[in-house]
Motif scaffolding. Structure first.
Motif, short mmCIF file in Angstrom:
data_model
loop_
_atom_site.label_atom_id
_atom_site.label_comp_id
_atom_site.label_asym_id
_atom_site.label_seq_id
_atom_site.Cartn_x
_atom_site.Cartn_y
_atom_site.Cartn_z
N VAL A 227 -22.64 4.60 6.79
CA VAL A 227 -22.95 3.65 7.87
C VAL A 227 -24.19 2.83 7.50
O VAL A 227 -24.20 1.59 7.62
CB VAL A 227 -23.16 4.40 9.19
N PHE A 228 -25.25 3.49 7.04
CA PHE A 228 -26.46 2.77 6.63
C PHE A 228 -26.16 1.82 5.46
O PHE A 228 -26.66 0.69 5.42
CB PHE A 228 -27.57 3.75 6.25
N ALA A 233 -25.44 -3.64 3.38
CA ALA A 233 -24.59 -4.60 2.67
C ALA A 233 -24.33 -5.84 3.51
O ALA A 233 -24.36 -6.98 3.01
CB ALA A 233 -23.27 -3.93 2.31
N ILE A 234 -24.09 -5.67 4.81
CA ILE A 234 -23.85 -6.82 5.70
C ILE A 234 -25.09 -7.69 5.80
O ILE A 234 -25.02 -8.93 5.72
CB ILE A 234 -23.41 -6.33 7.09
N VAL A 235 -26.26 -7.05 5.96
CA VAL A 235 -27.50 -7.83 6.08
C VAL A 235 -27.79 -8.61 4.80
O VAL A 235 -28.11 -9.80 4.84
CB VAL A 235 -28.68 -6.88 6.41
N LYS A 240 -27.96 -13.66 1.67
CA LYS A 240 -27.53 -14.41 0.49
C LYS A 240 -26.74 -15.65 0.88
O LYS A 240 -26.91 -16.73 0.29
CB LYS A 240 -26.68 -13.52 -0.41
N ARG A 241 -25.89 -15.52 1.91
CA ARG A 241 -25.11 -16.67 2.34
C ARG A 241 -26.02 -17.75 2.93
O ARG A 241 -25.82 -18.93 2.68
CB ARG A 241 -24.08 -16.24 3.38
N SER A 242 -27.02 -17.33 3.71
CA SER A 242 -27.94 -18.32 4.29
C SER A 242 -28.75 -19.03 3.21
O SER A 242 -29.02 -20.23 3.31
CB SER A 242 -28.88 -17.64 5.28
#
Length: 261
Positions: A227-228, A233-235, A240-242
């Motif tokens: 979960v962590f 990974a999402i953050v 990176k996308r921003s």
């Protein structure tokens, strides 16, 4: 008994056909136990033994170069003999686990000596841009190199009967059985090591250390660590996308300013 042997061999071949149908978990012991129970005329016992065998083969997944015991044959034969003798799951485990290791040897034999000629034939068809020939060779290779071998092992094994299999297993010296047991215990570690060697670098080694620290010092279970890891990974993906979108937004802003000017 001959008809049951043929049907059990077909059940094992159906389970191995998961590679043809996609990862649908058809080969898992719970499913194989159900089909074996149908063939043996005792669905309830087949499901119960299949669930127990599922616990035994819970971690039976190929990881890197680590190939687990052939759980399809072990489940089908173990469940069939347990139903035939009227015993419980302990008999299925006692027979199924050694059988799974033995059938794995036969499976590896097919992969080493039967599959290569088909692979070379596929290369020949590919050089001629004959994709239909390549596809046909793949189907034939899977059938003769793996699927048929497992079906024959299960069908012949059940037809020979439990005493013959137990007698064959008793012939194997203890030091060989012990060595195979130790080797099977080391294979997952080798598989993980090969995977880590391929994917670990300076940019992601910190995540391996973080997972180790969470497990050892905070006593977090594997689910909590996953979960962590997913949250991190999402953050990082969003950050990176921003960062990738920011230069484009700056360029568009400069163009708009020039137009206004």
């Amino acid at each position: 008994m001959l008809i049951q042997s043929i049907l059990l061999g077909l059940v094992a071949m159906l389970g191995n056909a998961e590679y043809l149908l996609g990862t649908c978990l058809l080969s898992r012991p719970m499913i194989m136990g159900l089909f074996t129970g149908i063939v043996m005329g005792n669905i309830e016992m087949g499901v119960k033994i299949g669930a127990t065998m599922e616990l035994a083969f819970m971690g039976a997944f190929s990881i890197g170069a680590s190939i687990p015991p052939e759980m399809i044959s072990g489940t089908v034969l173990g469940t069939a003999f347990a139903i035939t003798t009227g015993s419980g799951a302990e008999t299925a485990l006692a027979i199924g686990l050694p059988v799974a290791s033995l059938v794995l040897l036969a499976k590896n034999f097919g992969m080493v000596f039967i599959l290569p000629p088909f692979v070379h034939k596929a290369d020949e068809y590919a050089s001629k841009d004959n994709m239909q020939g390549v596809a046909l060779v793949h189907y034939l290779a899977g059938f003769f190199g793996v699927n048929l071998i497992i079906g024959l092992c299960v069908g012949i094994g059940y037809y020979m009967g439990s005493p013959a299999i137990e007698a064959f297993l008793s012939i194997i010296p203890e030091w060989i059985s012990k060595g195979l047991e130790i080797t099977m215990g080391l294979l997952p570690a080798i598989g993980f090591g090969l995977l880590m060697k391929m994917i670990m670098n300076k940019s992601n080694i910190c995540f391996f250390i973080l997972g180790f620290g969470l497990s050892v010092y905070l006593n977090l279970p594997g689910t909590g660590i996953a979960v962590f890891g997913a949250i991190i990974a999402i953050v990082l993906t969003q950050i990176k996308r921003s960062q990738q979108l920011q230069p484009a937004m700056n360029v568009e802003g400069r163009i708009d300013d020039d137009d206004d000017f």
